[in-house]
Design an enzyme around this catalytic site. Sequence first.
Site, PDB file in Angstrom:
ATOM      1  N   LYS A 262       1.815   3.256  12.957  1.00 55.28           N
ATOM      2  CA  LYS A 262       0.602   2.692  12.320  1.00 55.28           C
ATOM      3  C   LYS A 262       0.461   2.891  10.712  1.00 55.28           C
ATOM      4  O   LYS A 262       0.151   1.887  10.214  1.00 55.28           O
ATOM      5  CB  LYS A 262      -0.685   3.158  13.145  1.00 55.28           C
TER       6      LYS A 262
ATOM      7  N   ASP B  36     -10.483  -0.897  17.350  1.00 52.75           N
ATOM      8  CA  ASP B  36      -9.927  -0.827  18.798  1.00 52.75           C
ATOM      9  C   ASP B  36     -10.589  -1.863  19.645  1.00 52.75           C
ATOM     10  O   ASP B  36     -10.184  -2.320  20.799  1.00 52.75           O
ATOM     11  CB  ASP B  36      -9.854   0.348  19.596  1.00 52.75           C
TER      12      ASP B  36
ATOM     13  N   GLN C 227      -6.748   8.015  18.411  1.00 51.27           N
ATOM     14  CA  GLN C 227      -5.812   7.826  19.514  1.00 51.27           C
ATOM     15  C   GLN C 227      -5.786   8.236  20.786  1.00 51.27           C
ATOM     16  O   GLN C 227      -6.018   9.491  20.959  1.00 51.27           O
ATOM     17  CB  GLN C 227      -4.419   8.471  18.630  1.00 51.27           C
TER      18      GLN C 227
HETATM   19  N1  GUN Z   1      -3.111   4.699  23.050  1.00 45.56           N
HETATM   20  C1  GUN Z   1      -2.217   3.824  23.355  1.00 45.56           C
HETATM   21  N2  GUN Z   1      -2.798   2.616  23.005  1.00 45.56           N
HETATM   22  C2  GUN Z   1      -3.788   2.858  22.279  1.00 45.56           C
HETATM   23  C3  GUN Z   1      -4.740   1.775  21.607  1.00 45.56           C
HETATM   24  O1  GUN Z   1      -4.318   0.514  21.684  1.00 45.56           O
HETATM   25  N3  GUN Z   1      -5.811   2.584  20.853  1.00 45.56           N
HETATM   26  C4  GUN Z   1      -5.773   3.830  20.994  1.00 45.56           C
HETATM   27  N4  GUN Z   1      -6.923   4.071  20.091  1.00 45.56           N
HETATM   28  N5  GUN Z   1      -4.869   4.478  21.468  1.00 45.56           N
HETATM   29  C5  GUN Z   1      -4.136   4.103  22.429  1.00 45.56           C
END
Ligand code: GUN
Length: 281
Positions: free
Chosen positions: A52, A119, A96
């Site tokens: 990311k 998100d 996360q």
């Molecule tokens: N962990 C796995 N996929 C995601 C996601 O799309 N967002 C977040 N915040 N954590 C994740």
Amino acid sequence: MILIDGKKAAAELREQLKQEVAELKTKYNKVPGLTVILIGDMAPSQIYVRNKEKSANEVGLKSEVIKYPDTVEENTVLEKIKELNNDETVSGILVQLPLPKHIDKQKVIETINPSKDVDGFHPMNVGNLSSGYESSVPCTPLGCYLMIKKIEPNLSGKKAVVVGRSNLNGKPMTQLLLKENCTVTITHSRTKDLKAECLEADIIVAAVGIPELVKGDWVKKDAIVIDVGINKTENGLVGDVAFDEVSKVAKALTPVPGGVGPMTIACLLKNTVECFKRSQI
Ligand code: GUN
């Protein structure tokens, strides 16, 4: 059969975003900022977060990762989120998941200012999406949606079957397809005859986490099939769709890896840019 190239689609989206970020920089003399909070040292989370950050930098966003050990107190995290909510240089906040057990996920999600919730997990954004109002949309279903639209721009009246009903994928995916006037069926582990449901579908989105669940004889000829699954098996990484079988009947199919995954991260960047733009109005 069209093999949907998620890597290529993500690279194109990143290129568009890069240009847009450059224009925003000229217009506002600042760039959108994404802050990711990472708790603990789980390997998959570390990898996701690194990707990311790399992608955010590539399109010119300001990017920051805040790391805590998995013993961090819940209150420390909540206070940090509140600080970021008030920080004008932060357009998007992502915590996360998964979180350590002693931290209440829902409390964390609800502490994020909905206008910075990249998100799309905050109940305000979930509600806005289901009401058809402007909102942040969860990144994985948004990526699936963009790939489906590229193959089939007019989805009106199409029969879509979503396999899986999670808040992360199945439910928001359903809302996006409904907005496009699809007739949507949500299926899950208690569905009586999953094969029969899938056989009706013009579009299948599989997001249940069961390796190679969707078989070749479950898929109507010329259906579009999107595979959200990432399952580690003895035979390596596989999706929720039996790729070899389904590729013989489907019109278009996403591979695993290289399908939905890359688009998810690109959509996170898109959501960050959208949050920034809305904050400037
Ligand atoms: N962990 C796995 N996929 C995601 C996601 O799309 N967002 C977040 N915040 N954590 C994740």
